[in-house]
Structures are given as structure tokens and as C-alpha cells.
Design a protein around this motif. Structure first.
Motif, PDB file in Angstrom:
ATOM      1  N   ALA A 150      48.173  14.024  -0.413  1.00 52.67           N
ATOM      2  CA  ALA A 150      47.703  12.964  -1.300  1.00 52.67           C
ATOM      3  C   ALA A 150      48.768  11.884  -1.440  1.00 52.67           C
ATOM      4  O   ALA A 150      49.953  12.178  -1.619  1.00 52.67           O
ATOM      5  CB  ALA A 150      47.350  13.540  -2.663  1.00 52.67           C
ATOM      6  N   GLY A 151      48.349  10.630  -1.321  1.00 47.82           N
ATOM      7  CA  GLY A 151      49.247   9.495  -1.460  1.00 47.82           C
ATOM      8  C   GLY A 151      49.754   8.940  -0.151  1.00 47.82           C
ATOM      9  O   GLY A 151      50.302   7.830  -0.122  1.00 47.82           O
ATOM     10  N   TYR A 152      49.587   9.667   0.951  1.00 48.20           N
ATOM     11  CA  TYR A 152      50.037   9.164   2.248  1.00 48.20           C
ATOM     12  C   TYR A 152      49.167   7.968   2.660  1.00 48.20           C
ATOM     13  O   TYR A 152      47.939   8.006   2.501  1.00 48.20           O
ATOM     14  CB  TYR A 152      49.950  10.240   3.325  1.00 48.20           C
ATOM     15  N   PRO A 153      49.776   6.913   3.241  1.00 48.17           N
ATOM     16  CA  PRO A 153      49.002   5.745   3.666  1.00 48.17           C
ATOM     17  C   PRO A 153      48.150   6.054   4.903  1.00 48.17           C
ATOM     18  O   PRO A 153      48.585   6.765   5.813  1.00 48.17           O
ATOM     19  CB  PRO A 153      50.076   4.700   4.005  1.00 48.17           C
ATOM     20  N   VAL A 154      46.943   5.514   4.917  1.00 48.46           N
ATOM     21  CA  VAL A 154      46.111   5.517   6.112  1.00 48.46           C
ATOM     22  C   VAL A 154      46.309   4.164   6.785  1.00 48.46           C
ATOM     23  O   VAL A 154      46.259   3.120   6.123  1.00 48.46           O
ATOM     24  CB  VAL A 154      44.630   5.742   5.769  1.00 48.46           C
ATOM     25  N   VAL A 155      46.539   4.166   8.086  1.00 51.05           N
ATOM     26  CA  VAL A 155      46.930   2.938   8.784  1.00 51.05           C
ATOM     27  C   VAL A 155      46.062   2.702  10.014  1.00 51.05           C
ATOM     28  O   VAL A 155      45.475   3.633  10.586  1.00 51.05           O
ATOM     29  CB  VAL A 155      48.418   2.998   9.206  1.00 51.05           C
ATOM     30  N   ALA A 156      45.985   1.422  10.413  1.00 50.29           N
ATOM     31  CA  ALA A 156      45.327   1.015  11.655  1.00 50.29           C
ATOM     32  C   ALA A 156      45.890  -0.338  12.048  1.00 50.29           C
ATOM     33  O   ALA A 156      46.066  -1.215  11.185  1.00 50.29           O
ATOM     34  CB  ALA A 156      43.814   0.938  11.478  1.00 50.29           C
ATOM     35  N   ASP A 157      46.188  -0.523  13.327  1.00 51.43           N
ATOM     36  CA  ASP A 157      46.729  -1.795  13.828  1.00 51.43           C
ATOM     37  C   ASP A 157      47.970  -2.229  13.051  1.00 51.43           C
ATOM     38  O   ASP A 157      48.175  -3.414  12.792  1.00 51.43           O
ATOM     39  CB  ASP A 157      45.666  -2.900  13.769  1.00 51.43           C
TER      40      ASP A 157
ATOM     41  N   HIS B 267      36.765   0.226   8.512  1.00 51.37           N
ATOM     42  CA  HIS B 267      37.323   1.360   9.245  1.00 51.37           C
ATOM     43  C   HIS B 267      36.670   2.690   8.840  1.00 51.37           C
ATOM     44  O   HIS B 267      37.176   3.752   9.180  1.00 51.37           O
ATOM     45  CB  HIS B 267      38.832   1.458   9.006  1.00 51.37           C
ATOM     46  N   ALA B 268      35.549   2.601   8.133  1.00 50.72           N
ATOM     47  CA  ALA B 268      34.971   3.815   7.546  1.00 50.72           C
ATOM     48  C   ALA B 268      33.926   4.494   8.423  1.00 50.72           C
ATOM     49  O   ALA B 268      33.554   5.637   8.155  1.00 50.72           O
ATOM     50  CB  ALA B 268      34.350   3.480   6.190  1.00 50.72           C
ATOM     51  N   ALA B 269      33.462   3.841   9.453  1.00 52.59           N
ATOM     52  CA  ALA B 269      32.409   4.446  10.284  1.00 52.59           C
ATOM     53  C   ALA B 269      32.955   5.632  11.068  1.00 52.59           C
ATOM     54  O   ALA B 269      34.055   5.552  11.626  1.00 52.59           O
ATOM     55  CB  ALA B 269      31.832   3.409  11.237  1.00 52.59           C
ATOM     56  N   PRO B 270      32.202   6.732  11.111  1.00 51.11           N
ATOM     57  CA  PRO B 270      32.651   7.876  11.912  1.00 51.11           C
ATOM     58  C   PRO B 270      32.934   7.455  13.351  1.00 51.11           C
ATOM     59  O   PRO B 270      32.169   6.700  13.951  1.00 51.11           O
ATOM     60  CB  PRO B 270      31.465   8.841  11.833  1.00 51.11           C
ATOM     61  N   GLY B 271      34.043   7.936  13.892  1.00 52.72           N
ATOM     62  CA  GLY B 271      34.412   7.609  15.254  1.00 52.72           C
ATOM     63  C   GLY B 271      35.263   6.365  15.391  1.00 52.72           C
ATOM     64  O   GLY B 271      35.669   6.012  16.512  1.00 52.72           O
TER      65      GLY B 271
ATOM     66  N   VAL C 100      42.744   4.847  14.000  1.00 52.85           N
ATOM     67  CA  VAL C 100      43.090   5.182  12.619  1.00 52.85           C
ATOM     68  C   VAL C 100      44.081   6.347  12.607  1.00 52.85           C
ATOM     69  O   VAL C 100      43.942   7.306  13.385  1.00 52.85           O
ATOM     70  CB  VAL C 100      41.834   5.541  11.807  1.00 52.85           C
ATOM     71  N   GLY C 101      45.062   6.263  11.734  1.00 54.53           N
ATOM     72  CA  GLY C 101      46.036   7.339  11.611  1.00 54.53           C
ATOM     73  C   GLY C 101      46.547   7.458  10.195  1.00 54.53           C
ATOM     74  O   GLY C 101      46.161   6.685   9.314  1.00 54.53           O
TER      75      GLY C 101
ATOM     76  N   HIS D 286      53.174   7.523  12.714  1.00 58.26           N
ATOM     77  CA  HIS D 286      51.726   7.309  12.757  1.00 58.26           C
ATOM     78  C   HIS D 286      51.074   8.495  13.485  1.00 58.26           C
ATOM     79  O   HIS D 286      51.195   8.627  14.700  1.00 58.26           O
ATOM     80  CB  HIS D 286      51.428   5.987  13.493  1.00 58.26           C
ATOM     81  N   GLU D 287      50.411   9.346  12.721  1.00 58.79           N
ATOM     82  CA  GLU D 287      49.731  10.500  13.302  1.00 58.79           C
ATOM     83  C   GLU D 287      48.245  10.175  13.469  1.00 58.79           C
ATOM     84  O   GLU D 287      47.586   9.785  12.512  1.00 58.79           O
ATOM     85  CB  GLU D 287      49.888  11.727  12.397  1.00 58.79           C
ATOM     86  N   PRO D 288      47.699  10.309  14.693  1.00 59.22           N
ATOM     87  CA  PRO D 288      46.302   9.929  14.922  1.00 59.22           C
ATOM     88  C   PRO D 288      45.321  10.884  14.231  1.00 59.22           C
ATOM     89  O   PRO D 288      45.509  12.101  14.244  1.00 59.22           O
ATOM     90  CB  PRO D 288      46.150   9.990  16.442  1.00 59.22           C
ATOM     91  N   TYR D 289      44.262  10.299  13.660  1.00 59.24           N
ATOM     92  CA  TYR D 289      43.208  11.061  12.982  1.00 59.24           C
ATOM     93  C   TYR D 289      41.853  10.517  13.381  1.00 59.24           C
ATOM     94  O   TYR D 289      41.687   9.310  13.586  1.00 59.24           O
ATOM     95  CB  TYR D 289      43.358  10.969  11.451  1.00 59.24           C
TER      96      TYR D 289
END
Length: 370
Positions: free
Chosen positions: A303-310, A339-343, A347-348, A355-358
């Protein structure tokens, strides 16, 4: 002088938990079992067989009187007076500004009797708010937190285990329904509710009867592989099932619409209710979306970790843990709508600078077969 912190409260089953070798933890002012052995084994037992939980830290508030239903319609966001006797409803209590004070389950026990079940951490806040809000209605509020012990048996084997101990019509008891009955000779409110994603029951009993009932369920469930379970596996079970936890997915800074749970707000019910105008505005406001994230690697988000993209922060993790069922780390997070659509690719999660991919997935991660 710094005031001495109050000692944690203990449930009626405290001595039994310690005799079973439970690892105890302070949770919302209560000394509660975190685990008895392996939390993964406890988790898997609930998914495949059955688990037994002490949930006596939850807060019960009884509202009675000729206008009890109307009073709760005003105090909460749901249409409580429309609940049929013997049924239950998931709902919320909000501030005037629409922020969530707590998520609740309300049971209707009679025409003029309701039991509101609050989270342990918010029980006093909910009690105070409901008491203030029903003033002016023909309704009385009673603090019943000490009147009940709450024992849950959850998992696919739970109906058969409980059926061996009661004459109550469990086959006719629907999900989110409750009926009075006797289990192992103990008077109980038998509710088909839970927080695990599995079929199961929550049993509200007098504290003096809790140990007798726990032992009877343990004995009846032993051939089916039932095990005692702590709060740790309850958290991973609810996380896999996509169920929100107050203080994580739900806070006073979020409305039900922010949390993707606007369906619980009933604008068409008669009369006014606390937070109506703010919630009406929130219903039309663009918000971040609550999504599931599944790790491609092995590092666990918290909890609290940032979600990132680009290279940009697009959201924040609200809950994360290794998933015993999926065999990889998972998380629930609020992310920007684009960035919410499945697939959605790229996003990481930023885990200590890396940056860990998710993979973005729809919630829940796990849904039981019926």
C-alpha cells in the motif's frame, strides 16, 4: 506525561487462541490471532475446504423502534427500510462531504429491529454518527459490541459442516440473509455472509457461548479438513476476491463513487440522507479507477507504492500481497482512467526505485465456481 496506551481488548476466545499457539497481534485495539501456523495453508484451506475465524472485534450496533428503518435511511446511503426481514445489505455511512466513514453490513431482524455491523477500527465513530443522526426519529440506538461474539466458518465445506450442527434451513438461506437458530445447542443469528470470496456463514452468539461453539465446529469440521484461521489469510482471501478494506480502498477522502461502489448509494429512496448533495456531485466527477494488478516478477507491492507508466505516476497501490491462489504477487490500485482497461501495456509499480512490470486486470482476481 505521555498517557499509557490502553491494553488491547481480548475476545471471549482469547485463551483458546493462545492454547492453539496463535501468533497474536494488536488490531484496532483488539488482541487478535494473526495466524496459527502457515498463513498460506490457512488461505488454501478456506479456498478448498473450510476455515474457522474469530471476528468478535467487529462492532454491532442495534437500532430499534417504529422509525428504525427511516432513521437508517437518513443515516446511511442505502435504502435500509426496503430490506426484507431476514435479509442483509452491504452499505456505507458517509460524511456530509461524501467521504466514507465506514462500509457496513445491515441485518434486518424484524419489522423494527436492525443490526448494523461496523469495522472494528470505526465502530465508535459509526456508533456516534448513527446516534446523532437518528435523533428526531422514533428509534433507539444500542451499543451491542459486548453483546456478541462473532465466529465465521468459510469455504466450500462450510455448509455441510454447519448442517451437521443445526436444524436450521441452510439450503434455503440465501447469500446476504440471516435467520435465528441453534448451532450445537447455542442460540445464534446464522448469516450467510463473509469476507473471503467463498461460501460461508457468520454466527453471532453470546460471548459466554463462543468457546462451546468454536469447539463444536472444530470437531465437526475436522474430517473435512477445517482449520483455524487468522487475520493474515483473511486479508489475502479478501484481496483475491477484490473486496475493499477500510483504510486502504476506502477512506474518508474517497466517496463510494471514487471507489467504484456508487451502486450502494440510493438517491431514489424517500427522504433526505447525510451526504446526498455531495454524493450527487461525485457521481458525475471523473475519478481514478480501482483495478487489479498482477506481477510479472516476484516482488510484492505494498500500500502506498506508486503505479507508473511512461515515466509518470498514474496511480497508487492500496493493497498488495503474494496470492496463494494465483501463485504470484497481486495488488489493488487506483489508476488514471486512461490506464484502467484490462491489458493496458506499460504499467508498473515503483518498488523502491525500480519499475516492476504489472498486468492490469479486472477485479476480482478470483471468483468461486457456484
Amino acid at each position: 506525561m505521555t498517557p499509557t496506551p490502553a491494553a488491547p481488548r481480548r475476545t471471549a476466545l482469547d485463551a483458546l487462541h493462545r492454547a492453539l499457539g496463535a501468533t497474536m497481534t494488536d488490531f484496532a485495539g483488539w488482541d487478535m490471532p494473526l495466524r496459527y501456523g502457515s498463513e498460506r495453508d490457512e488461505h488454501n484451506a478456506v479456498r478448498t475446504r473450510a476455515g474457522l475465524f474469530d471476528l468478535s472485534h467487529m462492532g454491532e450496533i442495534t437500532v430499534t423502534g417504529p422509525q428504525a428503518g427511516q432513521a437508517l435511511d437518513h443515516a446511511l446511503v442505502g435504502h435500509i427500510s426496503a430490506i426484507a426481514v431476514g435479509r442483509a445489505r452491504y452499505t456505507m455511512i458517509c460524511q456530509e462531504d461524501g467521504g466514507i466513514l465506514d462500509d457496513l453490513i445491515v441485518y434486518r431482524l424484524g419489522e423494527s429491529e436492525f443490526v448494523v455491523v461496523a469495522n472494528a477500527s470505526n465502530a465508535q465513530v459509526v456508533l456516534d454518527a448513527v446516534t446523532a443522526r437518528v435523533a428526531g426519529f422514533e428509534a433507539d440506538v444500542r451499543d451491542d459490541r459486548d453483546a456478541y461474539a462473532l465466529i465465521a466458518v468459510q469455504g466450500p465445506e462450510s455448509p455441510a459442516i454447519l448442517a451437521s450442527l443445526t436444524d436450521a434451513d441452510l439450503d434455503g438461506l440465501k447469500y446476504y440473509a440471516g435467520l435465528p437458530g441453534t448451532v450445537a445447542g447455542v442460540p445464534a443469528l446464522i448469516a450467510r455472509t463473509g469476507y473471503t470470496g467463498e461460501d460461508g456463514f457468520e454466527l453471532f452468539v453470546a460471548p459466554a457461548d463462543a468457546e462451546k461453539l468454536w469447539q463444536a465446529i472444530t470437531e465437526a469440521g475436522s474430517p473435512a479438513g477445517l482449520v483455524p484461521c487468522g487475520l493474515s489469510c483473511r486479508d489475502t482471501l479478501r484481496l483475491e476476491a477484490g473486496m475493499p478494506l477500510y483504510g486502504h480502498e476506502l477512506t474518508a477522502d474517497l466517496t463510494p463513487f471514487d471507489a467504484g461502489l456508487g451502486r450502494v448509494v440510493k438517491f431514489d429512496k424517500p427522504g433526505d440522507f447525510v451526504g446526498r448533495e455531495a454524493l450527487r456531485a461525485a457521481a458525475d466527477r471523473p475519478v481514478r479507477k480501482l483495478v487489479g494488478l498482477v506481477a510479472e516478477g516476484r516482488r510484492v507491492p505494498r500500500a502506498g507504492y506508486p503505479v507508473v507508466a511512461d515515466g509518470k505516476v498514474i496511480g497508487e497501490v492500496t493493497s498488495g500481497a503474494p496470492s496463494p491462489t494465483l501463485g504470484k504477487p497481486i495488488a489493488i490500485a487506483y489508476v488514471d482512467a486512461e490506464h484502467a482497461a484490462p491489458g493496458t501495456e506499460g504499467v508498473g509499480v515503483d518498488i523502491r526505485g525500480t519499475h516492476e512490470p504489472y498486468e492490469v486486470v479486472a477485479l476480482p482476481f478470483y471468483k468461486r465456481t457456484r
